[in-house]
Design an enzyme around this catalytic site. Structure first.
Site, PDB file in Angstrom:
ATOM      1  N   TRP A   1       1.234  -1.525  -0.108  1.00  0.00           N
ATOM      2  CA  TRP A   1       0.103   0.058  -0.089  1.00  0.00           C
ATOM      3  C   TRP A   1       0.916   1.111   0.296  1.00  0.00           C
ATOM      4  O   TRP A   1       1.893   1.697   0.382  1.00  0.00           O
ATOM      5  CB  TRP A   1      -0.974  -0.058   1.307  1.00  0.00           C
ATOM      6  CG  TRP A   1      -2.163   1.382   1.171  1.00  0.00           C
ATOM      7  CD1 TRP A   1      -2.518   1.465   0.493  1.00  0.00           C
ATOM      8  CD2 TRP A   1      -2.030   1.828   2.544  1.00  0.00           C
ATOM      9  NE1 TRP A   1      -3.461   3.008   1.670  1.00  0.00           N
ATOM     10  CE2 TRP A   1      -3.581   3.321   2.433  1.00  0.00           C
ATOM     11  CE3 TRP A   1      -1.532   1.623   4.060  1.00  0.00           C
ATOM     12  CZ2 TRP A   1      -3.154   3.711   2.967  1.00  0.00           C
ATOM     13  CZ3 TRP A   1      -2.263   2.420   5.016  1.00  0.00           C
ATOM     14  CH2 TRP A   1      -3.032   4.049   4.968  1.00  0.00           C
TER      15      TRP A   1
ATOM     16  N   ASP B   1      -1.022  -6.165   9.253  1.00  0.00           N
ATOM     17  CA  ASP B   1      -2.291  -4.863   8.480  1.00  0.00           C
ATOM     18  C   ASP B   1      -3.340  -6.349   8.780  1.00  0.00           C
ATOM     19  O   ASP B   1      -3.317  -6.623   6.934  1.00  0.00           O
ATOM     20  CB  ASP B   1      -1.678  -3.773   8.005  1.00  0.00           C
ATOM     21  CG  ASP B   1      -2.619  -3.062   7.189  1.00  0.00           C
ATOM     22  OD1 ASP B   1      -3.365  -3.156   7.545  1.00  0.00           O
ATOM     23  OD2 ASP B   1      -2.139  -2.879   6.175  1.00  0.00           O
TER      24      ASP B   1
ATOM     25  N   LYS C   1     -13.481  -0.853   5.485  1.00  0.00           N
ATOM     26  CA  LYS C   1     -14.235  -1.990   4.683  1.00  0.00           C
ATOM     27  C   LYS C   1     -15.263  -3.006   5.190  1.00  0.00           C
ATOM     28  O   LYS C   1     -15.991  -2.971   4.756  1.00  0.00           O
ATOM     29  CB  LYS C   1     -13.185  -2.707   3.896  1.00  0.00           C
ATOM     30  CG  LYS C   1     -12.479  -1.325   3.045  1.00  0.00           C
ATOM     31  CD  LYS C   1     -11.002  -0.794   4.005  1.00  0.00           C
ATOM     32  CE  LYS C   1     -10.000  -0.372   2.843  1.00  0.00           C
ATOM     33  NZ  LYS C   1      -9.339   0.957   3.291  1.00  0.00           N
TER      34      LYS C   1
HETATM   35  C1  LMR Z   1      -7.245   2.469  -0.516  1.00  0.00           C
HETATM   36  O1  LMR Z   1      -5.451   1.608  -0.329  1.00  0.00           O
HETATM   37  O2  LMR Z   1      -7.128   2.357  -1.666  1.00  0.00           O
HETATM   38  C2  LMR Z   1      -7.697   2.352   0.532  1.00  0.00           C
HETATM   39  O3  LMR Z   1      -6.906   1.817   1.609  1.00  0.00           O
HETATM   40  C3  LMR Z   1      -7.702   3.882   1.075  1.00  0.00           C
HETATM   41  C4  LMR Z   1      -6.648   4.618   1.289  1.00  0.00           C
HETATM   42  O4  LMR Z   1      -6.853   5.172   1.817  1.00  0.00           O
HETATM   43  O5  LMR Z   1      -5.395   4.282   1.010  1.00  0.00           O
END
Ligand code: LMR
Length: 419
Positions: free
Chosen positions: A147, A228, A263
């Site tokens: 992420w 996570d 979510k």
């Molecule tokens: C995402 O990856 O789109 C979600 O986890 C929202 C975010 O805060 O980035």
């Protein structure tokens, strides 16, 4: 002396101004897309950028279980006074129930402590602060890719990060050997971040056997697992999606698990999350939690209540819990149906997103698919078709509505052909 109006009207910079020296930040790679999407006047635009579940009408619903819990809260809440630094004990129990289940919860007892946090992102920061405060030399290992906010959150906490191989773009699968070989390089006292399920952005998770091997590796090293868990229930089901976490908790002396309810309870803006801290003994858990609370006090003092109150109310009320589970199952089914539909739609058009076709889309788990689309192809999707995806090629499958599925498949075909 210039009066306040003169200052307001001044167009020339004075040498007293400071904020004019601040360099603008680039737009956020994910949330910045939503801003661009909102500003796009085109009909039929589609936002596959941010990971937010949309129903078949393109709406991010307030779940019925949530509405009912809010009604209960509106009638029964007696105060808006501060919560404790680590949040409400009733919420702690709800978090434990959902993550650990009753047996493991009882077994672990006081070796586990919970800190309520503003969403999963808040939890990651709090976890990062604890690691940095307690182990200033620790490096935190992140999957490649991960992420995009992970490196930024942990850097803000002062941590140095390292990367381990995770995704094999050639096969659209986990590069397990590469992952384990890289994790072998972790030093004594490092921390390793794993995605509990529905890996963001790849949708590729370790198999149960691979989780067992990861847990065995972690159990034999002095490294801190940080998991996570932002999508429990979006992969295969609430229990299955926690199975990897359980394997690690059962094997290791300590771990941090960061939970998000954005979510699975569709509570995005309420910022409901938690850090679950497991230590080797009850005393160690108490002491480590005291450090975590010290960190919280310095950032936001104590957590927001509303989202956590909703989660607690739903989980402790059997009828609401059943209602929520059914709504969660429906969200997961829609995501899986959409994955199948996307795979089929691309196949029918002769569009192949990998040398092996599109079956990988259907094999992956959760909201995200890393399509393999290049940055230029993503730009073509946006500019020519008003379809927004993350530059990495990640799409949020849950953003595709049945009435836009064909258009999305056509547009991907066009972007791949011409991008
Ligand atoms: C995402 O990856 O789109 C979600 O986890 C929202 C975010 O805060 O980035």
């Amino acid at each position: 002396m210039p009066g306040p109006t003169d200052l307001l009207n001044a167009t020339r910079r004075t040498n007293l101004a400071m904020l004019a020296d601040v360099q603008p930040a680039p737009p956020d790679p994910i949330l910045g897309l939503t801003e661009a999407y909102r500003a796009d006047p085109r009909e039929g635009k589609v936002n596959l950028g941010v990971g937010v579940y949309c129903d078949e009408h393109g709406k991010t619903p307030v779940l019925d279980a949530v509405r009912q819990a809010e009604r209960v809260l509106a009638e029964t809440q007696t105060t808006k006074s501060y919560l404790p630094i680590d949040g409400d004990p009733g919420y702690h129990q709800a978090v434990r129930d959902l993550l650990l289940g009753p047996e493991r919860d009882a077994q672990l007892g006081d070796r586990v402590r919970v800190c309520a946090t503003p969403g999963g992102t808040g939890g990651l920061r709090v976890a990062g602060d604890l690691i940095h405060a307690a182990f200033p030399d620790a490096k935190l290992w992140l999957s490649t890719p991960t992420w995009p906010n992970h490196p930024a959150v942990f850097a803000a906490a002062g941590l140095t990060t390292r990367n381990y191989r995770y995704f094999d773009a050639g096969s659209n699968a986990l590069d397990f050997d590469g992952m384990m070989a890289d994790l072998e390089q972790a030093a004594d006292g490092d921390a390793i971040l794993l995605h509990g399920c529905c890996h963001n952005p790849t949708g590729v998770d370790p198999s149960p056997d691979q989780w067992a091997a990861i847990a065995a590796f972690l159990a034999n090293r002095r490294v801190l697992p940080v998991i996570d868990l932002a999508y429990q229930g979006f992969g295969t089901g609430l229990d299955d999606d926690a199975a990897g976490v359980h394997a690690v908790l059962d094997a290791c002396p300590d771990a941090l698990v960061v939970c998000s309810y954005s979510k699975n309870f569709s509570l995005y803006r309420e910022r409901a999350g938690a850090v679950v801290l497991m230590a080797e003994s009850a005393d160690a858990a108490r002491d480590a939690m005291s450090r975590m609370k010290q960190g919280v006090r310095r950032i936001y003092s104590n957590p927001p209540a509303h989202g956590g109150d909703i989660v607690r109310t739903i989980l402790k009320t059997p009828a609401l819990r059943d209602q929520w589970t059914a709504e969660l199952d429906a969200m997961r089914s829609r995501i899986n149906d959409t994955r199948a539909g996307l795979t089929r739609g691309l196949d029918e058009r002769g569009v192949a997103l990998s040398p092996d076709g599109n079956a990988f889309i259907d094999r992956q788990s959760g909201m995200f698919t890393l399509t393999g689309l290049t940055k230029d192809q993503v730009r073509a999707l946006r500019e020519r078709h008003a379809i927004y995806a993350v530059d990495s090629g990640r799409i949020n499958v849950a953003g595709i509505t049945p009435d836009r599925l064909d258009a999305v498949c056509e547009a991907i075909g066009d972007a791949v052909g011409n991008g």
